[in-house]
Design a protein around this motif. Structure first.
Motif, PDB file in Angstrom:
ATOM      1  N   GLU A 139      48.045  67.251  39.715  1.00  0.00           N
ATOM      2  CA  GLU A 139      47.903  67.452  38.265  1.00  0.00           C
ATOM      3  C   GLU A 139      46.851  66.514  37.669  1.00  0.00           C
ATOM      4  O   GLU A 139      46.068  66.930  36.822  1.00  0.00           O
ATOM      5  N   SER A 140      46.827  65.273  38.109  1.00  0.00           N
ATOM      6  CA  SER A 140      45.824  64.349  37.564  1.00  0.00           C
ATOM      7  C   SER A 140      44.411  64.815  37.922  1.00  0.00           C
ATOM      8  O   SER A 140      43.485  64.694  37.119  1.00  0.00           O
ATOM      9  N   HIS A 141      44.250  65.410  39.092  1.00  0.00           N
ATOM     10  CA  HIS A 141      42.936  65.924  39.499  1.00  0.00           C
ATOM     11  C   HIS A 141      42.582  67.185  38.720  1.00  0.00           C
ATOM     12  O   HIS A 141      41.423  67.400  38.377  1.00  0.00           O
ATOM     13  N   ARG A 142      43.591  68.017  38.438  1.00  0.00           N
ATOM     14  CA  ARG A 142      43.350  69.213  37.610  1.00  0.00           C
ATOM     15  C   ARG A 142      42.826  68.787  36.235  1.00  0.00           C
ATOM     16  O   ARG A 142      41.848  69.339  35.729  1.00  0.00           O
ATOM     17  N   LEU A 143      43.460  67.790  35.647  1.00  0.00           N
ATOM     18  CA  LEU A 143      43.029  67.315  34.330  1.00  0.00           C
ATOM     19  C   LEU A 143      41.615  66.738  34.383  1.00  0.00           C
ATOM     20  O   LEU A 143      40.801  66.997  33.497  1.00  0.00           O
ATOM     21  N   LEU A 144      41.302  65.963  35.418  1.00  0.00           N
ATOM     22  CA  LEU A 144      39.947  65.413  35.565  1.00  0.00           C
ATOM     23  C   LEU A 144      38.932  66.538  35.705  1.00  0.00           C
ATOM     24  O   LEU A 144      37.854  66.503  35.094  1.00  0.00           O
ATOM     25  N   ALA A 145      39.237  67.545  36.518  1.00  0.00           N
ATOM     26  CA  ALA A 145      38.323  68.674  36.725  1.00  0.00           C
ATOM     27  C   ALA A 145      38.046  69.403  35.412  1.00  0.00           C
ATOM     28  O   ALA A 145      36.924  69.838  35.151  1.00  0.00           O
ATOM     29  N   LEU A 146      39.080  69.490  34.577  1.00  0.00           N
ATOM     30  CA  LEU A 146      38.950  70.167  33.289  1.00  0.00           C
ATOM     31  C   LEU A 146      38.303  69.280  32.211  1.00  0.00           C
ATOM     32  O   LEU A 146      38.129  69.698  31.082  1.00  0.00           O
ATOM     33  N   GLY A 147      38.020  68.031  32.574  1.00  0.00           N
ATOM     34  CA  GLY A 147      37.381  67.113  31.628  1.00  0.00           C
ATOM     35  C   GLY A 147      38.352  66.404  30.708  1.00  0.00           C
ATOM     36  O   GLY A 147      37.960  65.903  29.660  1.00  0.00           O
ATOM     37  N   HIS A 148      39.626  66.344  31.094  1.00  0.00           N
ATOM     38  CA  HIS A 148      40.653  65.681  30.283  1.00  0.00           C
ATOM     39  C   HIS A 148      41.048  64.355  30.918  1.00  0.00           C
ATOM     40  O   HIS A 148      40.992  64.192  32.130  1.00  0.00           O
TER      41      HIS A 148
END
Length: 152
Positions: A139-148
């Motif tokens: 989840e933390s990587h998903r947020l980083l990928a999305l720019g969050h």
């Protein structure tokens, strides 16, 4: 008491001060993540062999070597894990993390190389559009990928 400690601190200048500070403070490992994008805006995701089943998809990640610039860690880890060459960009995340780890993440841009995964660490590597990120992604990587910011 504080004055006595301050005077003593001045007397033991130099290497002895550093030894005391080293003993008195926590030691951290630095985990560095690269949010690698290509010229189409897709993000590079890896399916990591050593990560928990069902949560193996994530960004290229590794630990900094003592004295290494963290941007250089991104370049090294991406090259080791995928054979690709990247140019590090902006720092996008910095946090004291899980246990004695500091978490650092940089944007990075693909600049060359040929995909050749390190099969010891990586099961699979793929480019994904932001609308098509896979299930089983940290989840933390998903947020980083999305720019969050993963911290909210």
């Amino acid at each position: 008491m504080n004055k006595l400690i301050a005077r003593l601190w001045k007397v033991i200048r130099g290497p002895m001060q550093w030894r005391i500070l080293w003993l008195a403070h926590a030691k951290f490992m630095v985990g560095v993540t690269g949010v690698v994008r290509d010229d189409q805006g897709r993000v590079l995701l890896l399916r990591h062999r050593m990560w928990p089943e069902g949560k193996q998809w994530g960004l290229p990640t590794g630990y900094a070597i003592k004295g290494e610039d963290f941007g250089a860690t991104v370049v090294r880890e991406v090259r080791e894990e995928t054979g690709l060459e990247v140019k590090p960009g902006l720092l996008v995340h910095l946090k004291s993390g899980y246990r004695l780890r500091v978490e650092v993440a940089y944007e990075a841009l693909l600049v060359g190389g040929t995909m050749k995964i390190d099969s010891f660490e990586i099961l699979e590597a793929q480019w994904f559009s932001l609308e098509d990120l896979p299930d089983g992604m940290q989840e933390s990587h998903r947020l980083l990928a999305l720019g969050h910011d993963p911290n909210g």
